[in-house]
Design a protein around this motif. Structure first.
Motif, PDB file in Angstrom:
ATOM      1  N   SER A  32       0.823  -1.215   0.000  1.00  0.00           N
ATOM      2  CA  SER A  32       0.000   0.000   0.000  1.00  0.00           C
ATOM      3  C   SER A  32       0.858   1.267   0.000  1.00  0.00           C
ATOM      4  N   THR A  33       1.962   1.258   0.733  1.00  0.00           N
ATOM      5  CA  THR A  33       2.841   2.435   0.752  1.00  0.00           C
ATOM      6  C   THR A  33       3.491   2.653  -0.606  1.00  0.00           C
ATOM      7  N   THR A  34       3.851   1.558  -1.283  1.00  0.00           N
ATOM      8  CA  THR A  34       4.437   1.676  -2.623  1.00  0.00           C
ATOM      9  C   THR A  34       3.435   2.252  -3.613  1.00  0.00           C
ATOM     10  N   LEU A  35       2.218   1.709  -3.618  1.00  0.00           N
ATOM     11  CA  LEU A  35       1.197   2.204  -4.541  1.00  0.00           C
ATOM     12  C   LEU A  35       0.781   3.633  -4.202  1.00  0.00           C
ATOM     13  N   GLY A  73      -2.218  17.864   2.302  1.00  0.00           N
ATOM     14  CA  GLY A  73      -2.815  16.740   3.016  1.00  0.00           C
ATOM     15  C   GLY A  73      -2.276  15.403   2.540  1.00  0.00           C
ATOM     16  N   SER A  74      -2.223  15.200   1.226  1.00  0.00           N
ATOM     17  CA  SER A  74      -1.701  13.936   0.702  1.00  0.00           C
ATOM     18  C   SER A  74      -0.205  13.797   0.970  1.00  0.00           C
ATOM     19  N   THR A  75       0.525  14.922   1.005  1.00  0.00           N
ATOM     20  CA  THR A  75       1.957  14.870   1.319  1.00  0.00           C
ATOM     21  C   THR A  75       2.192  14.439   2.761  1.00  0.00           C
ATOM     22  N   VAL A  76       1.453  15.033   3.697  1.00  0.00           N
ATOM     23  CA  VAL A  76       1.590  14.667   5.110  1.00  0.00           C
ATOM     24  C   VAL A  76       1.218  13.202   5.320  1.00  0.00           C
ATOM     25  N   HIS A  77       0.153  12.756   4.666  1.00  0.00           N
ATOM     26  CA  HIS A  77      -0.254  11.345   4.796  1.00  0.00           C
ATOM     27  C   HIS A  77       0.826  10.424   4.250  1.00  0.00           C
ATOM     28  N   MET A  78       1.446  10.804   3.133  1.00  0.00           N
ATOM     29  CA  MET A  78       2.508   9.993   2.548  1.00  0.00           C
ATOM     30  C   MET A  78       3.717   9.921   3.481  1.00  0.00           C
ATOM     31  N   ILE A  79       4.072  11.031   4.090  1.00  0.00           N
ATOM     32  CA  ILE A  79       5.211  11.054   5.011  1.00  0.00           C
ATOM     33  C   ILE A  79       4.947  10.163   6.223  1.00  0.00           C
ATOM     34  N   ILE A  80       3.739  10.249   6.786  1.00  0.00           N
ATOM     35  CA  ILE A  80       3.404   9.427   7.943  1.00  0.00           C
ATOM     36  C   ILE A  80       3.424   7.948   7.589  1.00  0.00           C
ATOM     37  N   ASP A  81       2.907   7.592   6.421  1.00  0.00           N
ATOM     38  CA  ASP A  81       2.937   6.190   6.006  1.00  0.00           C
ATOM     39  C   ASP A  81       4.367   5.683   5.819  1.00  0.00           C
ATOM     40  N   PHE A  82       5.237   6.552   5.303  1.00  0.00           N
ATOM     41  CA  PHE A  82       6.636   6.163   5.135  1.00  0.00           C
ATOM     42  C   PHE A  82       7.297   5.939   6.495  1.00  0.00           C
ATOM     43  N   ILE A  83       7.039   6.855   7.438  1.00  0.00           N
ATOM     44  CA  ILE A  83       7.585   6.699   8.787  1.00  0.00           C
ATOM     45  C   ILE A  83       7.035   5.440   9.446  1.00  0.00           C
ATOM     46  N   PRO A 106      -4.095  -0.293  16.811  1.00  0.00           N
ATOM     47  CA  PRO A 106      -4.676   0.963  16.308  1.00  0.00           C
ATOM     48  C   PRO A 106      -4.215   2.207  17.053  1.00  0.00           C
ATOM     49  N   SER A 107      -3.856   2.057  18.337  1.00  0.00           N
ATOM     50  CA  SER A 107      -3.503   3.250  19.115  1.00  0.00           C
ATOM     51  C   SER A 107      -2.062   3.688  18.911  1.00  0.00           C
ATOM     52  N   GLU A 108      -1.309   2.992  18.059  1.00  0.00           N
ATOM     53  CA  GLU A 108       0.047   3.429  17.730  1.00  0.00           C
ATOM     54  C   GLU A 108      -0.033   4.798  17.069  1.00  0.00           C
ATOM     55  N   TRP A 109       0.851   5.727  17.458  1.00  0.00           N
ATOM     56  CA  TRP A 109       0.661   7.136  17.102  1.00  0.00           C
ATOM     57  C   TRP A 109       0.665   7.383  15.593  1.00  0.00           C
ATOM     58  N   THR A 110       1.426   6.608  14.816  1.00  0.00           N
ATOM     59  CA  THR A 110       1.429   6.821  13.370  1.00  0.00           C
ATOM     60  C   THR A 110       0.084   6.441  12.751  1.00  0.00           C
ATOM     61  N   PHE A 111      -0.554   5.405  13.316  1.00  0.00           N
ATOM     62  CA  PHE A 111      -1.871   5.012  12.804  1.00  0.00           C
ATOM     63  C   PHE A 111      -2.913   6.082  13.118  1.00  0.00           C
ATOM     64  N   VAL A 112      -2.870   6.610  14.337  1.00  0.00           N
ATOM     65  CA  VAL A 112      -3.810   7.670  14.720  1.00  0.00           C
ATOM     66  C   VAL A 112      -3.587   8.912  13.864  1.00  0.00           C
ATOM     67  N   ALA A 113      -2.322   9.280  13.656  1.00  0.00           N
ATOM     68  CA  ALA A 113      -2.011  10.484  12.885  1.00  0.00           C
ATOM     69  C   ALA A 113      -2.455  10.353  11.441  1.00  0.00           C
ATOM     70  N   GLN A 148      -8.938  -3.449   3.927  1.00  0.00           N
ATOM     71  CA  GLN A 148      -9.328  -2.045   4.137  1.00  0.00           C
ATOM     72  C   GLN A 148      -8.110  -1.187   4.463  1.00  0.00           C
ATOM     73  N   TYR A 149      -7.071  -1.759   5.126  1.00  0.00           N
ATOM     74  CA  TYR A 149      -5.836  -1.009   5.359  1.00  0.00           C
ATOM     75  C   TYR A 149      -5.153  -0.685   4.031  1.00  0.00           C
ATOM     76  N   PHE A 150      -5.198  -1.660   3.128  1.00  0.00           N
ATOM     77  CA  PHE A 150      -4.549  -1.502   1.834  1.00  0.00           C
ATOM     78  C   PHE A 150      -5.209  -0.386   1.016  1.00  0.00           C
ATOM     79  N   ILE A 151      -6.551  -0.410   0.958  1.00  0.00           N
ATOM     80  CA  ILE A 151      -7.273   0.575   0.147  1.00  0.00           C
ATOM     81  C   ILE A 151      -7.255   1.950   0.802  1.00  0.00           C
ATOM     82  N   LEU A 152      -7.280   1.958   2.129  1.00  0.00           N
ATOM     83  CA  LEU A 152      -7.351   3.230   2.852  1.00  0.00           C
ATOM     84  C   LEU A 152      -6.151   4.123   2.555  1.00  0.00           C
ATOM     85  N   ASP A 153      -4.986   3.520   2.374  1.00  0.00           N
ATOM     86  CA  ASP A 153      -3.789   4.318   2.081  1.00  0.00           C
ATOM     87  C   ASP A 153      -3.842   4.963   0.701  1.00  0.00           C
TER      88      ASP A 153
END
Length: 358
Positions: free
Chosen positions: A13-16, A60-70, A94-101, A240-245
């Motif tokens: 998902s991060t690659t796509l 928004g998409s840039t911040v989401h991409m950065i968080i997914d990479f981290i 789910p409560s891991e901070w990168t997932f919440v962010a 759903q994790y895969f599509i959500l990203d």
């Protein structure tokens, strides 16, 4: 719980998402160019409102991409050995901070995209009554999104999952409400432009149906993605994790796609009217056709109502009926050679007709 292993899902998902994000950056540049060119052709200033929204979606998409990479780096490399349960446990919590962010950013991105769509619908219809239901759905999406992010963040370590009832209901409500918002607004936009096109079809040479197609394509793309993630979630699938990203860059892409496709079509059409009145006609049509995108203009039903009268063929026939009194007629019959002034004085104009034949 079925579906892909979460560590493998994170890699794919991060690659796509990175591929789609790169494509959205390219479309962002093209969008800015189209907005500038449309403003130049129309002889007005650049619509900075649309420019600001484009930048906000890119951020928004840039911040989401950065968080997914981290998140991928932490789960697969940095925390691989130290996190209890390994990478799968890391991506499950789910409560891991990168997932919440990342979910907080996704919620904001979704609300921004839906808000833009509702505003476009208002610009086309020019009444808040039509968009009252989508606005209500938007507030429902905002409330359920905030509650979903909060409920995820407070889950205890080690026993949490997004499929718990306390979290599931808010996530389901969020997906369902944003899907309903997108679908209803897309239908309203397409319907209004379609009926306007039928109403003025005899008064114009071009058609607004390509605009309907562009809006429908963008709405279908986003709706299919939302329906897929909602279907995976209600079936407790890790898909759903895969599509959500992928949704965050797709939101930006659908916004840019509408502006780019209509802008390029109008640029091509304007080039076909490269001189004379044809150029002015093409530019005027371009301005009318894209006014709802730029957030300007009147209601769609009020456009293109005037007919250029200087192009209608008109023939004018004027007939003059005169009446001569008996004295003058008697003098003429007797050979009277009275002055021309007397004859003109005795004549009386009794009627004037003007016939316009179109």
């Amino acid at each position: 719980m079925s579906g892909l292993p979460l560590d493998l899902s994170a890699v794919i998902s991060t690659t796509l998402e990175g591929i789609l994000y790169g494509f959205s950056i390219f479309m962002f540049g093209v969008t800015l160019h189209i907005l500038r060119e449309n403003s130049r052709r129309a002889g007005r200033e650049t619509n900075y409102k649309m420019v600001s929204l484009s930048v906000a979606l890119l951020i928004g998409s840039t911040v989401h991409m950065i968080i997914d990479f981290i998140r991928a780096c932490r789960g697969l490399v940095l925390k691989r050995e130290s996190y209890p349960g390994g990478p799968i446990a890391f991506f499950t919590q789910p409560s891991e901070w990168t997932f919440v962010a990342k979910n907080a950013v996704y919620t904001v991105q979704t609300l921004l995209g839906d808000g833009i769509l509702i505003y476009r619908c208002y610009v086309v219809w020019q009444t808040w009554l039509v968009v009252a239901f989508p606005i209500l759905l938007w507030f429902l999406s905002a409330a359920s999104g905030v509650l979903a992010v909060h409920s995820v963040s407070v889950l205890p370590f080690g026993i949490g999952t997004v499929f718990l009832t306390s979290v599931r209901r808010w996530i389901t409500a969020f997906f369902a409400s944003t899907l309903a918002t997108n679908f209803s607004v897309t239908i309203l936009l397409a319907y209004k432009i379609w009926i306007t096109d039928r109403r003025v079809a005899r008064m114009r040479q071009d058609s607004l149906l390509p605009v309907v197609k562009v809006i429908a394509d963008a709405g279908v793309l986003y709706s299919v993605t939302l329906a897929a993630v909602l279907g995976c979630f209600v079936r407790n699938s890790n898909g759903q994790y895969f599509i959500l990203d992928l949704i965050c860059p797709i939101i930006s892409i659908t916004f840019y796609m509408v502006i780019i496709r209509i802008g390029l079509a109008e640029s091509q059409r304007s080039s076909e009217f490269g001189s004379g009145s044809g150029l002015n006609s093409g530019l005027g049509t371009a301005h009318r056709r894209t006014s709802f995108i730029n957030g300007r203009g009147r209601a769609a039903g009020q456009r293109d109502q005037a007919v250029p009268m200087n192009r209608l063929p008109v023939q004018v026939h004027i007939s003059k009926v005169c009446e001569t009194d008996a004295a003058t007629l008697e003098n003429e019959l007797e050979g009277d050679t009275g002055s021309e002034t007397d004859r003109v004085r005795d004549q009386k104009t009794t009627g004037l007709e003007v016939h316009d034949v179109v």
